[in-house]
Design a protein around this motif. Sequence first.
Motif: not given
Length: 219
Positions: A26-49
């Motif tokens: 609505k404001l015509g600005i960007a959206y940053l979902d910061t939880g997605a960054l923590y999830r990316a770390v979590g995914l790597k941790a899960m995959r690599c143990g």
Amino acid sequence: MKIYNIAIDGPSGAGKSTAARSLAAKLGIAYLDTGALYRAVGLKAMRCGWEENDAEAEKNLKNTDIRVEYENGKQIVYLDGENVSEAIRRDEVSSWGSRFSALPSVRAALLGLQRKISGEYSSVLDGRDIGTCVLPFAKYKFFLTASVDKRAFRRYNELRSKGTEVQYDKVRADIEARDYRDMNREVSPLRKADDAIEINSDNLDAEEVVNKMLSYISE
Ligand code: DC
């Protein structure tokens, strides 16, 4: 136009990402979902143990590349060059993301990335510590909450609509465990910034939440 940021914090399932995405559009600005960054770390941790300790995580993060790009206005998260935007949404990644987000080295590694993106674009950021830590001088700050039951029920319906077989009690217990971890970790725990406007979404739909936020912004 001068760059400005809007912080939306709150517990899991309060409707932050829906509100943040819609507000940004609505404001015509960007959206940053910061939880997605923590999830990316979590995914790597899960995959690599990965071992769940700070020194190990700090070492492992040196060989981890997390990037955010926008394609047609949509946030895409790359983990070591792979588009993981879908993979990080899987239910088992939630708990890995939450556990690793408590480690100081993980928070430090992601802080710079969040500040870099928000310094380049006017944006809405949603997370747990945006108003208190990432952007203490954000122009607008909201703290979006809802009762545990409402949040668990929404999450349960969302998972069922995607065809995932889940028990309501398990979803509720997972949300409670994440709330506890997010609110009780030592570094940047989830809490309302003193100058944030609190909105309870128990009896509001997504549009009503955004309209409430817009009414404060236009003031
Ligand atoms: O919002 P989410 O459920 O996608 O976030 C995943 C996990 O990341 C969540 O358990 C808490 C953590 N998180 C955080 O600690 N700080 C943030 N700014 C965003 C998310």
